[in-house]
Design a protein around this motif. Structure first.
Motif, mmCIF file in Angstrom:
data_model
loop_
_atom_site.group_PDB
_atom_site.id
_atom_site.type_symbol
_atom_site.label_atom_id
_atom_site.label_comp_id
_atom_site.label_asym_id
_atom_site.label_seq_id
_atom_site.Cartn_x
_atom_site.Cartn_y
_atom_site.Cartn_z
ATOM 1 N N THR A 93 10.121 14.509 0.645
ATOM 2 C CA THR A 93 10.201 16.095 0.330
ATOM 3 C C THR A 93 8.780 16.337 0.394
ATOM 4 O OG1 THR A 93 9.687 14.025 -1.706
ATOM 5 C CG2 THR A 93 12.113 14.531 -1.242
ATOM 6 N N LYS A 94 7.802 15.808 0.703
ATOM 7 C CA LYS A 94 6.451 16.037 0.765
ATOM 8 C C LYS A 94 6.449 16.789 1.777
ATOM 9 C CE LYS A 94 5.399 11.698 -1.481
ATOM 10 N NZ LYS A 94 5.115 10.553 -0.837
ATOM 11 N N PRO A 95 4.959 18.186 1.563
ATOM 12 C CA PRO A 95 4.846 18.998 2.460
ATOM 13 C C PRO A 95 4.520 18.021 3.924
ATOM 14 C CG PRO A 95 2.855 18.934 0.542
ATOM 15 C CD PRO A 95 4.389 18.201 0.286
ATOM 16 N N LEU A 102 0.781 -0.660 0.063
ATOM 17 C CA LEU A 102 0.222 -0.221 -0.010
ATOM 18 C C LEU A 102 0.446 1.617 -0.033
ATOM 19 C CD1 LEU A 102 -3.173 0.497 0.090
ATOM 20 C CD2 LEU A 102 -2.767 0.388 2.791
ATOM 21 N N ASN A 103 1.876 1.080 0.844
ATOM 22 C CA ASN A 103 3.082 2.674 0.739
ATOM 23 C C ASN A 103 3.317 2.255 -0.889
ATOM 24 O OD1 ASN A 103 2.988 3.441 3.709
ATOM 25 N ND2 ASN A 103 3.871 1.737 4.004
ATOM 26 N N LEU A 104 3.462 1.552 -0.990
ATOM 27 C CA LEU A 104 4.466 1.383 -2.728
ATOM 28 C C LEU A 104 3.868 2.861 -2.980
ATOM 29 C CD1 LEU A 104 7.058 -1.412 -2.509
ATOM 30 C CD2 LEU A 104 7.472 1.004 -2.054
ATOM 31 N N ILE A 133 0.598 3.607 -3.217
ATOM 32 C CA ILE A 133 0.618 5.453 -2.585
ATOM 33 C C ILE A 133 1.790 6.603 -3.004
ATOM 34 C CG2 ILE A 133 -0.183 7.287 -0.578
ATOM 35 C CD1 ILE A 133 -1.383 4.971 0.580
ATOM 36 N N ASN A 134 2.937 6.230 -2.648
ATOM 37 C CA ASN A 134 4.372 7.422 -2.970
ATOM 38 C C ASN A 134 3.956 6.624 -4.733
ATOM 39 O OD1 ASN A 134 5.253 7.101 -0.538
ATOM 40 N ND2 ASN A 134 6.768 5.208 -0.975
ATOM 41 N N ALA A 135 3.800 5.755 -5.120
ATOM 42 C CA ALA A 135 3.441 6.230 -6.979
ATOM 43 C C ALA A 135 2.638 6.671 -7.300
ATOM 44 C CB ALA A 135 3.344 4.265 -7.951
ATOM 45 N N LEU A 139 7.697 7.750 6.376
ATOM 46 C CA LEU A 139 7.807 6.239 7.288
ATOM 47 C C LEU A 139 7.943 5.287 5.973
ATOM 48 C CD1 LEU A 139 6.467 7.567 10.521
ATOM 49 C CD2 LEU A 139 8.772 6.500 10.094
ATOM 50 N N GLY A 140 6.885 5.680 5.008
ATOM 51 C CA GLY A 140 6.304 4.542 4.066
ATOM 52 C C GLY A 140 8.008 3.441 3.693
ATOM 53 N N LEU A 141 8.983 3.934 3.036
ATOM 54 C CA LEU A 141 10.047 3.117 2.826
ATOM 55 C C LEU A 141 10.111 2.780 3.529
ATOM 56 C CD1 LEU A 141 11.009 4.921 -0.767
ATOM 57 C CD2 LEU A 141 10.467 3.127 -0.415
HETATM 58 MG MG LIG Z 1 4.769 6.916 1.381
#
Ligand SMILES: [Mg+2]
Ligand SMILES: Nc1ncnc2c1ncn2[C@@H]1O[C@H](COP(=O)(O)OP(=O)(O)O)[C@@H](O)[C@H]1O
Length: 278
Positions: A89-91, A26-28, A30-32, A98-100
């Motif tokens: 690098t996100k606001p 899910l984290n990956l 969402i990042n994508a 913490l995702g990666l």
């Molecule tokens: Mg993330």
């Protein structure tokens, strides 16, 4: 935005915490999704890869779980830090960083790692490499008959009971790798017959099984072999209720069972049983 799946399941069995693995996927994704910003494609791909002379990973088979996207990719200075906890690098309102780090943690706990491949402007891919379990296909070929139990080098004998052949084979193999002698059977009745032949040092059993269930088996054993430690694995959420029905001192592990937890429970059970019998 497109989301596509290319899933190869052949031989891709691994041992990981299912909840954590799901969170990683899910984290990956969402990042994508954040990376493609509504105008690109995301692909989830699984396959088995063979590692040979890798700097970080032991030689052997790994299940690769890869999420790729056609977003802007990651410059090397970001890729170098992306797995760090709290690096984002996100606001502030959008990213925790913490995702990666969670993704990498899951992969490491499954005996592997996580890696980034990036092509600036074209997209990138994050892969989890999870150690693959080898299928237990040798037993008939090597003449290792089922009634020659505990054939491995281990001095501690574990009787393993699970009606799911995949789970049974996977756990048996991991226990053998940890130098236990293992006899694996598919049900409570076969377990009682096996104990009749040779009393093991510990019993590891599934709960839900046709015929003699794990709870019933544990009750019988508490009468016939009161000092034989029994470790229970259950997929049920009501582990607490279940525990109330079990003989005192029965260890209980929740499925999917982490191998480290199983190994620890087996070791603790054997040690405490040997203290009692001395
Ligand atoms: Mg993330
Ligand atoms: N698919 C991706 N494409 C480009 N950059 C990414 C991608 N995935 C992660 N990143 C970069 O890695 C950083 C860390 O990611 P992560 O640990 O998931 O934290 P977060 O998403 O909260 O920022 C992100 O802030 C982003 O800069």
């Amino acid at each position: 935005m497109q989301l596509a799946f290319r899933l190869e399941s052949e031989g891709s069995m691994t041992m990981a915490n299912a909840t954590q693995l799901e969170a990683a996927l899910l984290n990956l994704v969402i990042n994508a999704r954040d990376a493609v910003a509504g105008r690109g494609a995301i692909e989830v791909h699984t396959r088995v890869v063979q590692m040979h002379g890798d700097a970080e990973l032991e030689d052997g088979r790994y299940v690769e779980l890869c999420v790729s996207d056609t977003g802007p990719g990651m410059p090397p200075e970001i890729a170098a830090r992306a797995f760090e906890p709290f690096f984002t690098t996100k606001p502030e309102s959008k990213g925790t960083g913490l995702g990666l780090s969670q993704v990498k943690g899951v992969a490491i706990r499954a005996g592997g790692t996580a890696r980034i491949r990036s092509q600036i402007g074209k997209g990138m891919a994050v892969s989890l490499f999870l150690k693959a379990l080898t299928p237990q296909a040798q037993s008939s070929a090597s003449g290792d008959a089922p009634n020659a139990p505990y054939a491995t080098t281990g001095h501690c004998r574990i009787l393993l009971i699970d009606d799911d052949a995949h789970v049974r084979d996977a756990l048996a193999e991991l226990l053998r790798d940890a130098h236990y002698g293992v006899e694996a059977v598919a049900g409570g009745l076969a377990a009682l017959q096996a104990i009749d032949r040779t009393v093991p040092d510990a019993v590891v059993t599934d709960q839900a099984m046709q015929g003699v269930s794990g709870v019933l088996l544990a009750r019988v054993l508490s009468e016939t072999h009161p000092r034989l430690p029994v470790i229970f694995m259950t997929g049920y959420n009501d582990a607490d209720t279940l525990k109330a029905g079990l003989p005192t001192g029965t260890a209980l592990l929740r499925k999917p069972v982490l191998f480290a937890d199983l190994a620890q429970a087996v070791q603790a059970a054997i040690e405490s049983a040997s203290v009692v019998s001395r």
